[in-house]
Design an enzyme around this catalytic site. Structure first.
Site, PDB file in Angstrom:
ATOM      1  N   GLU A 239      40.020  45.890  32.409  1.00 34.02           N
ATOM      2  CA  GLU A 239      40.792  47.045  32.901  1.00 34.02           C
ATOM      3  C   GLU A 239      40.718  48.199  31.888  1.00 34.02           C
ATOM      4  O   GLU A 239      41.743  48.735  31.455  1.00 34.02           O
ATOM      5  CB  GLU A 239      42.244  46.646  33.217  1.00 34.02           C
ATOM      6  CG  GLU A 239      42.325  45.621  34.326  1.00 34.02           C
ATOM      7  CD  GLU A 239      43.725  45.362  34.875  1.00 34.02           C
ATOM      8  OE1 GLU A 239      44.699  45.922  34.351  1.00 34.02           O
ATOM      9  OE2 GLU A 239      43.834  44.599  35.865  1.00 34.02           O
ATOM     10  N   GLU A 373      40.482  38.860  38.915  1.00 33.26           N
ATOM     11  CA  GLU A 373      41.950  38.717  38.920  1.00 33.26           C
ATOM     12  C   GLU A 373      42.426  38.944  40.345  1.00 33.26           C
ATOM     13  O   GLU A 373      42.230  40.034  40.901  1.00 33.26           O
ATOM     14  CB  GLU A 373      42.620  39.708  37.961  1.00 33.26           C
ATOM     15  CG  GLU A 373      42.441  39.343  36.499  1.00 33.26           C
ATOM     16  CD  GLU A 373      43.253  40.210  35.547  1.00 33.26           C
ATOM     17  OE1 GLU A 373      44.335  40.687  35.939  1.00 33.26           O
ATOM     18  OE2 GLU A 373      42.778  40.402  34.415  1.00 33.26           O
TER      19      GLU A 373
HETATM   20  O1  AHR Z   1      47.263  38.899  34.995  1.00 31.78           O
HETATM   21  C1  AHR Z   1      48.155  39.730  34.360  1.00 31.78           C
HETATM   22  C2  AHR Z   1      47.547  41.063  33.962  1.00 31.78           C
HETATM   23  O2  AHR Z   1      47.213  41.785  35.103  1.00 31.78           O
HETATM   24  C3  AHR Z   1      46.259  41.029  33.189  1.00 31.78           C
HETATM   25  O3  AHR Z   1      46.457  40.818  31.832  1.00 31.78           O
HETATM   26  C4  AHR Z   1      45.693  42.372  33.443  1.00 31.78           C
HETATM   27  O4  AHR Z   1      44.295  42.396  33.363  1.00 31.78           O
HETATM   28  C5  AHR Z   1      46.197  42.724  34.820  1.00 31.78           C
HETATM   29  O5  AHR Z   1      46.721  43.979  34.867  1.00 31.78           O
END
Ligand code: AHR
Length: 569
Positions: A239, A373
């Site tokens: 990110e 994610e």
């Molecule tokens: O999964 C929790 C967080 O969500 C992670 O650290 C980040 O990459 C995302 O914003």
């Protein structure tokens, strides 16, 4: 006031409002209005019988199982469902690593070299293809040297992203690799682009993968591992448009090229066939800032030279509803159930949107879209540390998981990796622990039921899903995928989203001579049913078998359920 059940004054029945409602709630019960004379009472009774029969006749089709026809032609096959779409994500966050995986060698919780045995046994059954580590946002704060060497000499640092707690660094490189060895999984290592340097990341890779006796490889040997580790996937930041450094697309692209060039994998076994795949940071939504991001990375890829390359573009997409997360993970009803499922189905459009951009610059689909994610992200459980992202996991999450896995399957030509967030104790977890206690979640069971789909070949399924409506939310009534495994066996998955009505599935099976079909189904009493330490079997798969005759498979799937069957030929 009497209630008039018919417009014919002669047939007017005098009942109280309470008695009237009992007709509806118990369709076969007779209502006796005792204050009426006997003859009138008899007349009323026969009228009520008639009325009840009419009501039953009208409502019967609604209460009966809906029918959905599927057409499966096993001779027609699509892309391979890469096993990596069943990947997991373990970040240094809350109790995801510490307690969830690592209890330390001196713990009374049964462990192997500090890694808890119950968790390892549970994860082995999932055939986890890869684990993404150490973050998340944590990755861009992580300095690998803090996590090597004797445990009692490791630096204690802070975890500013997640609760500001002390990070003991007792779970570092060799513990992660040991954990992977114990569960039989591959490493997806995200390196620090935000607060680290290309040199730091390059040295970490050399430390892990060099077989020749460089100073870093010798240090690894001193730390107990002479053989080079394998690193299958390299995440170049996380990110980077946000917690990873708030970079502009152009700035990130220049960093990505440098990291891609210099962060090398030296493992001799990974020079040819099993090369490490490099995953660039990709979008976190569908808004212009993220379409511009995908454009920038993919345009750079199109123009790449011999000196650098990427093999994947990451995408993050959580099912949140509204930010900050406010949907609860327990004690919700059909309204929240249907709304969350509606939000989760947006994954399909988001993938299509970014895949279309990727197609422009990479029509041969060499770069994978890796949804590294994803999952439900709800309000923190009351009483928990909000920085630890603690939530329960319900039947709703099982259905959410199945819907997303099916979306990835339908995009298997481009989506060749995904990592649910997160593995243990954080967000949509497989496993929840509390000290020595452990419970497997409904999501765990979906991943277990889907094991046969790992590396299976997608088989298109045609169907009219019908609809299920609750309030102002309308969803497809069912979802389904099919795939053929390496032995040619056909597998079918059916999700019934409707929490109230079963569905009669009738699948026309072409391209195979089907004899029987059986498998498992996962459902529970309510959409918010959960497994707890005291009641671990509330949401548990149970055996199911289908009727197969004349090339047709018939199966009644329960409301709010996930079903996987294999077809015997
Ligand atoms: O999964 C929790 C967080 O969500 C992670 O650290 C980040 O990459 C995302 O914003």
């Amino acid at each position: 006031m009497p209630f008039t059940l018919t417009s014919n004054p002669e047939l007017t029945i005098h009942c109280s409002r309470r008695q009237f409602s009992s007709i509806w709630t118990s369709r076969v019960s007779f209502v006796k209005c005792s204050s009426l004379p006997k003859r009138a009472s008899l007349l009323m009774r026969s009228l009520l019988v008639g009325f009840t029969l009419i009501v039953m006749a009208i409502t019967a089709p609604m209460m009966a199982a809906q029918k959905v026809e599927l057409s499966v032609d096993a001779a027609k096959t699509g892309a391979k469902m890469d096993r990596n779409i069943f990947g997991q994500f373990a970040e240094h966050l809350g109790h995801g690593i510490y307690e969830g995986i690592w209890v330390g060698p001196d713990s009374t919780i049964p462990n192997t070299r500090g890694i808890r045995n119950d968790v390892v046994a549970a994860l082995r059954a999932l055939k986890v293809p890869n684990v993404r580590w150490p973050g998340g946002c944590f990755a861009d704060d992580y300095h690998w040297r803090n996590g090597i060497g004797p445990l009692n000499q490791r630096a204690a640092t802070l975890n500013p992203n997640w609760g500001g707690v002390i990070e003991p660094n007792t779970f570092g490189t060799s513990e992660f690799m040991d954990f992977l060895g114990q569960i039989g999984s591959d490493a997806y290592v995200s390196v620090n682009v935000g607060s680290g340097t290309p040199q730091e990341a390059a040295e970490w890779l050399e430390y892990m993968t060099a077989a020749q006796s460089t100073t870093l490889a010798k240090e690894r040997t001193t730390n107990g591992h002479p053989a080079a580790y394998k690193v299958s996937y390299l995440g170049i930041g996380n990110e980077s448009w946000d917690c990873g450094g708030n970079m502009t697309p152009d700035y990130y692209v220049s960093q990505m090229k440098i990291y891609s060039r210099f962060v090398r994998n030296f493992n001799p076994e990974q020079q040819d066939k099993h090369q490490m795949l490099k995953i660039a940071v990709g979008p976190g939504g569908g808004e212009p800032r993220w379409t511009e991001w995908t454009e920038a990375v993919m345009k750079a890829y199109q123009q790449h030279t011999w000196s650098w390359d990427i093999n994947g573009l990451s995408m993050h997409n959580y099912t949140v509803g509204h930010w900050p997360p406010s949907y609860t993970s327990t004690g919700f009803g059909e309204t929240e159930y249907s709304q969350i499922l509606k939000f989760t189905l947006e994954m399909d459009g988001l993938i299509s949107k970014h895949a279309a951009i990727m197609d422009k610059y990479d029509p041969d689909k060499k770069v994978a879209l890796v949804v590294d994610e994803w999952g439900g992200w709800y309000a923190p459980l009351p009483g928990s540390n909000p920085g630890f992202l603690v939530q329960q996991n319900s039947l709703r999450d099982a259905i959410l998981a199945a819907l997303n896995l099916n979306i990835f399957a339908r995009h298997a030509d481009r989506v060749r990796g995904a990592n649910i967030a997160q593995m243990i104790n954080v967000l949509q977890a497989m496993i929840i622990t509390d000290n020595e206690k452990m419970v497997l979640t409904p999501t765990y069971y979906v991943f277990k039921m889907y094991v046969p789909f790992q590396d299976a070949t997608f088989v298109p399924v045609a169907f009219d899903a019908g609809t299920y409506t609750h309030g102002n939310v309308t969803l497809p009534r069912v979802d389904a995928i099919a795939a053929k495994d390496a032995n040619g066996k056909l597998w079918l998955e059916i999700t019934n989203l409707d929490p109230n009505q079963p569905v009669e599935i009738e699948a026309n099976l072409a391209g195979i001579t089907a004899k029987s079909a059986a498998g498992e189904t996962l459902t529970a009493p309510t959409v918010d049913s959960v497994n707890t330490f005291d009641t671990p079997n509330t949401v548990l798969p149970k055996p199911v078998s289908a009727n197969v005759q004349g090339g047709k498979l018939s199966l009644k799937v329960e409301p709010k359920s996930v079903t996987v069957v294999s077809v015997e030929q």
